[in-house]
Every structure is written in structure tokens, then in C-alpha cells.
Design a protein around this motif. Structure first.
Motif, PDB file in Angstrom:
ATOM      1  N   TYR A 228      44.936  48.708  43.908  1.00 56.35           N
ATOM      2  CA  TYR A 228      46.023  47.967  44.552  1.00 56.35           C
ATOM      3  C   TYR A 228      45.751  46.464  44.590  1.00 56.35           C
ATOM      4  O   TYR A 228      44.599  46.028  44.603  1.00 56.35           O
ATOM      5  N   GLU A 229      46.830  45.701  44.629  1.00 57.04           N
ATOM      6  CA  GLU A 229      46.782  44.250  44.854  1.00 57.04           C
ATOM      7  C   GLU A 229      45.909  43.517  43.841  1.00 57.04           C
ATOM      8  O   GLU A 229      45.180  42.589  44.181  1.00 57.04           O
ATOM      9  N   GLY A 230      45.978  43.952  42.587  1.00 53.61           N
ATOM     10  CA  GLY A 230      45.267  43.240  41.534  1.00 53.61           C
ATOM     11  C   GLY A 230      43.775  43.445  41.498  1.00 53.61           C
ATOM     12  O   GLY A 230      43.064  42.750  40.753  1.00 53.61           O
ATOM     13  N   VAL A 231      43.266  44.378  42.277  1.00 55.76           N
ATOM     14  CA  VAL A 231      41.835  44.670  42.250  1.00 55.76           C
ATOM     15  C   VAL A 231      41.455  45.218  40.874  1.00 55.76           C
ATOM     16  O   VAL A 231      42.201  45.991  40.272  1.00 55.76           O
ATOM     17  N   THR A 232      40.320  44.796  40.364  1.00 58.95           N
ATOM     18  CA  THR A 232      39.831  45.306  39.079  1.00 58.95           C
ATOM     19  C   THR A 232      38.613  46.189  39.293  1.00 58.95           C
ATOM     20  O   THR A 232      37.876  46.039  40.277  1.00 58.95           O
ATOM     21  N   HIS A 233      38.408  47.115  38.378  1.00 56.43           N
ATOM     22  CA  HIS A 233      37.289  48.047  38.467  1.00 56.43           C
ATOM     23  C   HIS A 233      36.342  47.819  37.299  1.00 56.43           C
ATOM     24  O   HIS A 233      36.767  47.734  36.146  1.00 56.43           O
ATOM     25  N   THR A 234      35.058  47.712  37.604  1.00 58.52           N
ATOM     26  CA  THR A 234      34.012  47.624  36.589  1.00 58.52           C
ATOM     27  C   THR A 234      33.260  48.939  36.541  1.00 58.52           C
ATOM     28  O   THR A 234      32.772  49.417  37.568  1.00 58.52           O
ATOM     29  N   SER A 235      33.179  49.525  35.362  1.00 58.16           N
ATOM     30  CA  SER A 235      32.385  50.748  35.231  1.00 58.16           C
ATOM     31  C   SER A 235      30.909  50.416  35.404  1.00 58.16           C
ATOM     32  O   SER A 235      30.407  49.424  34.849  1.00 58.16           O
ATOM     33  N   LEU A 236      30.219  51.235  36.156  1.00 62.28           N
ATOM     34  CA  LEU A 236      28.777  51.030  36.359  1.00 62.28           C
ATOM     35  C   LEU A 236      28.049  50.980  35.023  1.00 62.28           C
ATOM     36  O   LEU A 236      27.125  50.180  34.836  1.00 62.28           O
ATOM     37  N   ALA A 237      28.491  51.806  34.074  1.00 62.01           N
ATOM     38  CA  ALA A 237      27.808  51.881  32.780  1.00 62.01           C
ATOM     39  C   ALA A 237      27.975  50.622  31.948  1.00 62.01           C
ATOM     40  O   ALA A 237      27.189  50.385  31.023  1.00 62.01           O
ATOM     41  N   ALA A 238      28.969  49.795  32.273  1.00 63.05           N
ATOM     42  CA  ALA A 238      29.144  48.536  31.546  1.00 63.05           C
ATOM     43  C   ALA A 238      28.039  47.543  31.888  1.00 63.05           C
ATOM     44  O   ALA A 238      27.814  46.574  31.143  1.00 63.05           O
ATOM     45  N   SER A 308      51.707  54.839  33.294  1.00 62.45           N
ATOM     46  CA  SER A 308      52.686  54.818  34.383  1.00 62.45           C
ATOM     47  C   SER A 308      52.043  54.651  35.750  1.00 62.45           C
ATOM     48  O   SER A 308      52.716  54.263  36.713  1.00 62.45           O
ATOM     49  N   ILE A 309      50.750  54.899  35.857  1.00 61.69           N
ATOM     50  CA  ILE A 309      50.059  54.664  37.131  1.00 61.69           C
ATOM     51  C   ILE A 309      50.177  53.206  37.557  1.00 61.69           C
ATOM     52  O   ILE A 309      50.236  52.898  38.754  1.00 61.69           O
ATOM     53  N   ASP A 310      50.264  52.300  36.579  1.00 58.53           N
ATOM     54  CA  ASP A 310      50.373  50.876  36.910  1.00 58.53           C
ATOM     55  C   ASP A 310      51.640  50.585  37.705  1.00 58.53           C
ATOM     56  O   ASP A 310      51.649  49.733  38.602  1.00 58.53           O
ATOM     57  N   ASP A 311      52.725  51.291  37.402  1.00 54.50           N
ATOM     58  CA  ASP A 311      53.974  51.100  38.137  1.00 54.50           C
ATOM     59  C   ASP A 311      53.860  51.632  39.559  1.00 54.50           C
ATOM     60  O   ASP A 311      54.396  51.047  40.506  1.00 54.50           O
ATOM     61  N   LEU A 312      53.156  52.745  39.722  1.00 53.52           N
ATOM     62  CA  LEU A 312      53.040  53.374  41.037  1.00 53.52           C
ATOM     63  C   LEU A 312      52.212  52.551  42.010  1.00 53.52           C
ATOM     64  O   LEU A 312      52.467  52.563  43.219  1.00 53.52           O
ATOM     65  N   VAL A 313      51.201  51.826  41.498  1.00 56.51           N
ATOM     66  CA  VAL A 313      50.313  51.060  42.389  1.00 56.51           C
ATOM     67  C   VAL A 313      50.725  49.601  42.522  1.00 56.51           C
ATOM     68  O   VAL A 313      50.179  48.872  43.360  1.00 56.51           O
ATOM     69  N   ALA A 314      51.694  49.157  41.727  1.00 58.43           N
ATOM     70  CA  ALA A 314      52.138  47.759  41.782  1.00 58.43           C
ATOM     71  C   ALA A 314      52.945  47.496  43.058  1.00 58.43           C
ATOM     72  O   ALA A 314      53.388  48.424  43.743  1.00 58.43           O
TER      73      ALA A 314
END
Length: 422
Positions: A228-238, A308-314
Motif C-alpha cells: 500500500y501507499e507506494g511501499v516497495t518490497h526487496t527480496s531478501l535474496a536480492a 490486477s493486484i496493483d488496482d486493488l491496492v492502489a
């Protein structure tokens, strides 16, 4: 029949059949005793509002149509067993997804498709643990992790996540709980049940602990698109190229496909020293023959199709609206506070112990069910050590959510009056 034979037969008939002692420390209260009572109440004709499990279909969140159609089209090809690790197209799509997440060095043979992530978590623990081995698991956690460690003969050791710091892992507590028996650290990010998303600097601190103590990292990233709210996720493996890291993800939440049971596990990082462990994973994957094949055919379409998840959380999206409403209503209840979730489908509110002097939080949740017909899961069901939290699923439509939280507020008002804390 001779008397002695009759006595033996009677004794045998009276002997109870007991569950394995391996289950003594296993708890899965998301579907536990209170749910059993809820089902009894439903059988008696009561309507129960179930906020205990993130089962999206039950609240009208449908799987994307292109995923459904691809599974239907491929049913004629799905009657036979697949490769034990999964069909090629699904694993190829997961490999491409790891590249999008900036995870290096993953090839097809590093990817295992499972009947949901749950199966793969148990498989990963079974392949690793010997009696007495310890695994660091967050508190609160998704309880399957704790159960899988116990069932595999290991000992779950819970490190605290700090509510005052937005539910981020307490690195000092984690460090203090590492012993010579510690084999691995579990990281649930985005976190279920708190909705926290961990910044890169916290992930790097965890990786450094694993590096210093020669530990494996297990990264549960099932909600990496429910942000939500533009939060980004970093994979631990990255960030952990030099540390053996096992990443888990799937279609259940990001693609509203819980019942398809399509998840995956990726072995990455420093694989050179894990040859024997990987052999164990391959053995267990082969023993269960393969994951369900129709669900596997959904993976390539899901990962490569419209998100479509992007629309649901926007802003204005259904999940976002329901999260905001639930957060507002919960925090309006006297003596209740909640860290706003940055991700997932849940929040983990706190009940002020001075206002709600709860001794047994499972009994408290059972009482709520009896009085208001609302089903929640108590905080201890997520291995939280104090009886002062519960998890709330904010998936119902807004009117239903208002009704459900209104009932919770009414129950809590009655509780305060009964205990003289109002």
C-alpha cells in the motif's frame, strides 16, 4: 475364547489411540478450537462473520479470468504426473520473476513447485533439521513456520518483532538467541500477521547475522505484491548472494488463487555448500511425486499477465479502502491501538492490558464469538508471548467490515464494564 485372551482383547479395545508426541508443541489456531465452535454454531443456524483467515474467494475476490481460462485449456494435459519439481513453463516463469526481483544465479533446477507454499515450508524443514536443531522464527509469526520446525524434530526459537518500531525485527534479540544449535533464520516479509514491510537496512542486518554464524535464510515473501501507499518490497535474496537463501512465494494471495495450491520455492545464494541439503529436497520432492498439475499451469499466465493486484491496492482500490476503514474503526475503540499495515490482508491490534486485563486470549476470542458471532484469531495463535493482541482480516466489503468491527467494539465495551475499566 480363553479368559486370558478375553482380558487381552478387552485391554486392547480400551487402549486409546493417541496422536504423535511430535504434535505436542504444534499450534495452528487460525483453524483451531474456536473455529470448531464456530462451525458448531453455524450448524445450529447462526451466521458467523469470519475474520480468521485470508481466504480471498470467500469475500468475492476472484482469481484473474486469464488464469482460470489457462487452467481450463490445459486440463487435457494435466492428468499425468509432472516432473517432481514442476512443469517447465511454470519454473521458467518463476525464474524470470526472480530476475525481476534482482535475485542472481537462479536456474530452472533451483526451483520447486509445490501444493502451495505450506507444503514447501514443511519440505524445507524436513530436509534440514535433526533433533535439537534450532530455527529462529519471528514473534508474531505465521504459525505454520513454528509447527513445521517442531514437526521436523527441531526447536523453534522466537525472536521479537518490535511493535514500537513498526513491527520490525529486533536485531539485538535475534542475535542474543543464536546458539551453537541454530541452523537458520526465518524472515516473513511482508509480514503476516502485522503487515510490516522491512527496509533494506534491516534485511542487511539479518543477512550479516546469518553470514557471521553460518546460518541459512528462509524468506517467506507470499505478500510481495500486496503493498500500500507506494511501499516497495526487496527480496531478501536480492541482497544475500553469498548466503544460502530459500525464497517462498505463490499465487494464493497476489493472484487470489488460494484453492489452486500453486506455490514455489527457490534455492539461491551460496548453493555450493548445500549439495547434500539439495539432494534431500530432491528426494522429498520426488516422494510426493509432484504438485497438482492444473494449478501449475496457472503460474506462467499469472506472472506474465496483467497484474490486477496493483488496482486493488492502489488509492481507491478495494483492498486499500478496506484497510483504511478497518484501521480507522479499530483505532477508534477505547484501549485499542494498531500499527497501520503497509502490506498484506491483516492488521494486528493491541488491547491495552490496563483496559483489557486478559489472562487467556483464546478464551477471550471464544467469548467474542459466542456473544457477537465474530471469529478472530488471538495473538498467541501467532506465537506472540502476551495475551494482548489479535489478528483481524480486513477482506469483507466495507458495510460488512463496519458491522463486524462494530460488533467487536460492542463486545469490548461490555468487557470494560464487566471488569470496571470503562
Amino acid at each position: 475364547m480363553a479368559p486370558t485372551e478375553a482380558v487381552k482383547a478387552e485391554a486392547a479395545a480400551a487402549r486409546p489411540v493417541r496422536k504423535s508426541s511430535k504434535l505436542n508443541d504444534v499450534c495452528y489456531d487460525i483453524r483451531g478450537p474456536v473455529l470448531t465452535r464456530a462451525k458448531q454454531m453455524e450448524d445450529e443456524g447462526h451466521k458467523i462473520i469470519k475474520l480468521n483467515i485470508g481466504n480471498l474467494a470467500a469475500f468475492g475476490f476472484d482469481a484473474p479470468e486469464e488464469i482460470q481460462m489457462d487452467m481450463i485449456r490445459n486440463l487435457p494435459n494435466s492428468a499425468g504426473y509432472s516432473d517432481s519439481k514442476g512443469i517447465f513453463s511454470a519454473r521458467k516463469a518463476v525464474m524470470h520473476y526472480t530476475q525481476q526481483k534482482h535475485i542472481k544465479g537462479v536456474d530452472i533446477e533451483d526451483i520447486y513447485i509445490g501444493n502451495g507454499v505450506s507444503e514447501l515450508i514443511v519440505m524445507a524443514m524436513n530436509a534440514l533439521l535433526n533433533a535439537g536443531d534450532e530455527v529462529l522464527v519471528p514473534a508474531p509469526d505465521y504459525p505454520l513456520w513454528t509447527a513445521a520446525v517442531s514437526l521436523s524434530g527441531g526447536r523453534p526459537v522466537h525472536y521479537l518483532c518490535d511493535e514500537g518500531a513498526g513491527w520490525l525485527p529486533d536485531i539485538a534479540d535475534m542475535r542474543a538467541k543464536i546458539t551453537p544449535n541454530t541452523r537458520a533464520i526465518v524472515v516473513i516479509n511482508p509480514n503476516n500477521p502485522t503487515g510490516a514491510v522491512y527496509p533494506d537496512e534491516v534485511l542487511r542486518e539479518i543477512i550479516q547475522l546469518a553470514r557471521e554464524h553460518d546460518l541459512i535464510l528462509y524468506a517467506d515473501e507470499v505478500y510481495d505484491k500486496v503493498l500500500y501507499e507506494g511501499v516497495t518490497h526487496t527480496s531478501l535474496a536480492a541482497l544475500s548472494e553469498d548466503v544460502l537463501t530459500i525464497v517462498f512465494n505463490g499465487l494464493s494471495k497476489n493472484y487470489r488463487s488460494c484453492g489452486y495450491r500453486a506455490g514455489w520455492m527457490v534455492v539461491c545464494g551460496d548453493k555450493r555448500r548445500a549439495t547434500d541439503y539439495i539432494e534431500g529436497l530432491n528426494m522429498l520432492a520426488s516422494m510426493r511425486l509432484c504438485a497438482n498439475v492444473p494449478g501449475q499451469y496457472a503460474i506462467q499466465t499469472a506472472l506474465g499477465g496483467y497484474q490486477s493486484i496493483d488496482d486493488l491496492v492502489a488509492e481507491g482500490g478495494r483492498m486499500r479502502r478496506q484497510r483504511d476503514l478497518a484501521y480507522e474503526l479499530i483505532n477508534a475503540i477505547p484501549g485499542v491501538s494498531c500499527v497501520k499495515p503497509k502490506a498484506t490482508l491483516y492488521m494486528f491490534p493491541r488491547l491495552d492490558p490496563k483496559v483489557y486485563p486478559i489472562e487467556d486470549d483464546q478464551a477471550f476470542i471464544a467469548e467474542l464469538l459466542e456473544e457477537e458471532r465474530v471469529l478472530l484469531v488471538q495473538g498467541s495463535g501467532f506465537n506472540w508471548p502476551h495475551p494482548d493482541h489479535f489478528r483481524l482480516v480486513f477482506l469483507p466489503h466495507e458495510d460488512d467490515l463496519r458491522d463486524a468491527i462494530g460488533r467487536i467494539a460492542r463486545f469490548l465495551e461490555h468487557y470494560r464494564k464487566r471488569h470496571g475499566t470503562d
